[in-house]
Design a protein around this motif. Structure first.
Motif, PDB file in Angstrom:
ATOM      1  N   GLY A  76      41.141  25.221 -61.421  1.00 35.58           N
ATOM      2  CA  GLY A  76      40.850  24.809 -62.852  1.00 35.58           C
ATOM      3  C   GLY A  76      39.157  25.142 -63.680  1.00 35.58           C
ATOM      4  N   ARG A  77      39.391  25.618 -64.824  1.00 36.89           N
ATOM      5  CA  ARG A  77      38.086  25.952 -65.332  1.00 36.89           C
ATOM      6  C   ARG A  77      37.186  24.361 -65.331  1.00 36.89           C
ATOM      7  NH1 ARG A  77      38.482  31.036 -68.501  1.00 36.89           N
ATOM      8  NH2 ARG A  77      39.987  32.022 -66.965  1.00 36.89           N
ATOM      9  N   THR A  78      36.112  25.041 -65.253  1.00 40.76           N
ATOM     10  CA  THR A  78      34.853  23.816 -65.233  1.00 40.76           C
ATOM     11  C   THR A  78      33.837  24.421 -66.040  1.00 40.76           C
ATOM     12  OG1 THR A  78      34.181  21.990 -64.389  1.00 40.76           O
ATOM     13  CG2 THR A  78      34.030  24.328 -62.767  1.00 40.76           C
ATOM     14  N   HIS A  79      32.531  24.255 -66.850  1.00 38.61           N
ATOM     15  CA  HIS A  79      31.169  24.277 -67.040  1.00 38.61           C
ATOM     16  C   HIS A  79      30.161  23.661 -66.544  1.00 38.61           C
ATOM     17  CE1 HIS A  79      32.033  20.925 -69.353  1.00 38.61           C
ATOM     18  NE2 HIS A  79      30.886  20.930 -69.731  1.00 38.61           N
ATOM     19  N   GLY A  80      28.747  24.203 -66.442  1.00 32.91           N
ATOM     20  CA  GLY A  80      28.036  23.344 -65.835  1.00 32.91           C
ATOM     21  C   GLY A  80      26.722  23.468 -66.864  1.00 32.91           C
ATOM     22  N   LEU A  81      25.772  22.036 -66.802  1.00 33.18           N
ATOM     23  CA  LEU A  81      24.644  22.883 -68.399  1.00 33.18           C
ATOM     24  C   LEU A  81      23.804  22.627 -68.032  1.00 33.18           C
ATOM     25  CD1 LEU A  81      24.576  22.884 -71.759  1.00 33.18           C
ATOM     26  CD2 LEU A  81      25.147  20.120 -70.874  1.00 33.18           C
ATOM     27  N   SER A  82      22.554  23.344 -67.726  1.00 32.68           N
ATOM     28  CA  SER A  82      21.059  22.547 -68.594  1.00 32.68           C
ATOM     29  C   SER A  82      20.478  22.678 -69.573  1.00 32.68           C
ATOM     30  CB  SER A  82      20.663  23.722 -67.904  1.00 32.68           C
ATOM     31  OG  SER A  82      19.360  23.671 -67.383  1.00 32.68           O
ATOM     32  N   CYS A  83      20.100  21.263 -70.212  1.00 29.08           N
ATOM     33  CA  CYS A  83      19.320  21.207 -70.916  1.00 29.08           C
ATOM     34  C   CYS A  83      18.203  20.831 -71.272  1.00 29.08           C
ATOM     35  CB  CYS A  83      20.253  19.894 -71.336  1.00 29.08           C
ATOM     36  SG  CYS A  83      19.838  19.184 -73.361  1.00 29.08           S
ATOM     37  N   GLN A  84      17.542  21.346 -72.147  1.00 34.16           N
ATOM     38  CA  GLN A  84      16.426  20.653 -72.728  1.00 34.16           C
ATOM     39  C   GLN A  84      16.041  19.979 -73.431  1.00 34.16           C
ATOM     40  OE1 GLN A  84      13.389  24.340 -73.668  1.00 34.16           O
ATOM     41  NE2 GLN A  84      12.192  22.744 -73.733  1.00 34.16           N
ATOM     42  N   ARG A  85      15.759  18.460 -73.694  1.00 32.19           N
ATOM     43  CA  ARG A  85      15.661  17.744 -75.127  1.00 32.19           C
ATOM     44  C   ARG A  85      14.606  18.524 -76.256  1.00 32.19           C
ATOM     45  NH1 ARG A  85      20.861  15.423 -73.635  1.00 32.19           N
ATOM     46  NH2 ARG A  85      20.814  14.546 -71.115  1.00 32.19           N
ATOM     47  N   ASP A  86      14.041  18.391 -75.887  1.00 30.93           N
ATOM     48  CA  ASP A  86      12.938  17.871 -76.909  1.00 30.93           C
ATOM     49  C   ASP A  86      11.874  19.130 -75.867  1.00 30.93           C
ATOM     50  OD1 ASP A  86      11.149  16.589 -75.269  1.00 30.93           O
ATOM     51  OD2 ASP A  86      11.803  14.804 -75.989  1.00 30.93           O
TER      52      ASP A  86
END
Length: 144
Positions: A76-86
């Motif tokens: 299946g397809r998937t995704h990964g995330l990197s997040c800078q909240r502020d």
């Protein structure tokens, strides 16, 4: 005789002071240890965290050209995330997004991953800056 009495009194006073100090110093470790008895240490050194941390290393990044002559299953397809909240947080980056993508692929049972693309976005509502990588989780049976 008076000098002798004064000297004896001073020695007794010194002796009492030294005794008080030695009692205080011998009691100090007990006081320190009892003060720390209610302190708990939460460490990331537990088996679950080790398996989570190294999970991404069980998934190999490949291309479909690498898989051309192999038997594999697309999970299946998937995704990964990197997040800078502020603005004070560590900046979002592609490396962290790829690692998250590999962890999610491992959760799906994959041992290989084809990464399609990574997208950088600003002010998404949840993140001041985010990087999202997309890919296919693949299972390649071990050679026998």
């Amino acid at each position: 005789m008076l000098k002798c009495g004064v000297r004896k009194l001073r020695r007794q006073q010194k002796s009492k002071v030294i005794m008080k100090i030695s009692i205080w110093w011998s009691a100090l470790p007990a006081v320190i240890l009892s003060a720390c008895s209610s302190v708990s240490v939460d460490s990331n050194l537990n088996p679950h965290n080790f398996s989570e941390y190294f999970k991404a290393s069980t998934v190999e990044t490949v291309s479909y050209a690498d898989l051309a002559k192999q038997t594999y299953a697309l999970l299946g397809r998937t995704h990964g995330l990197s997040c800078q909240r502020d603005s004070d947080d560590f900046p979002a980056n592609e490396s962290d997004a790829r690692t998250d993508l590999k962890r999610k692929a491992a959760d799906m049972g994959a041992n290989a991953l084809v990464i399609h693309k990574c997208v950088r976005a600003q002010d998404t509502g949840a993140c001041a800056l985010s990087v999202t990588c997309y890919g296919d989780a693949i299972y390649v049976p071990e050679e026998q």
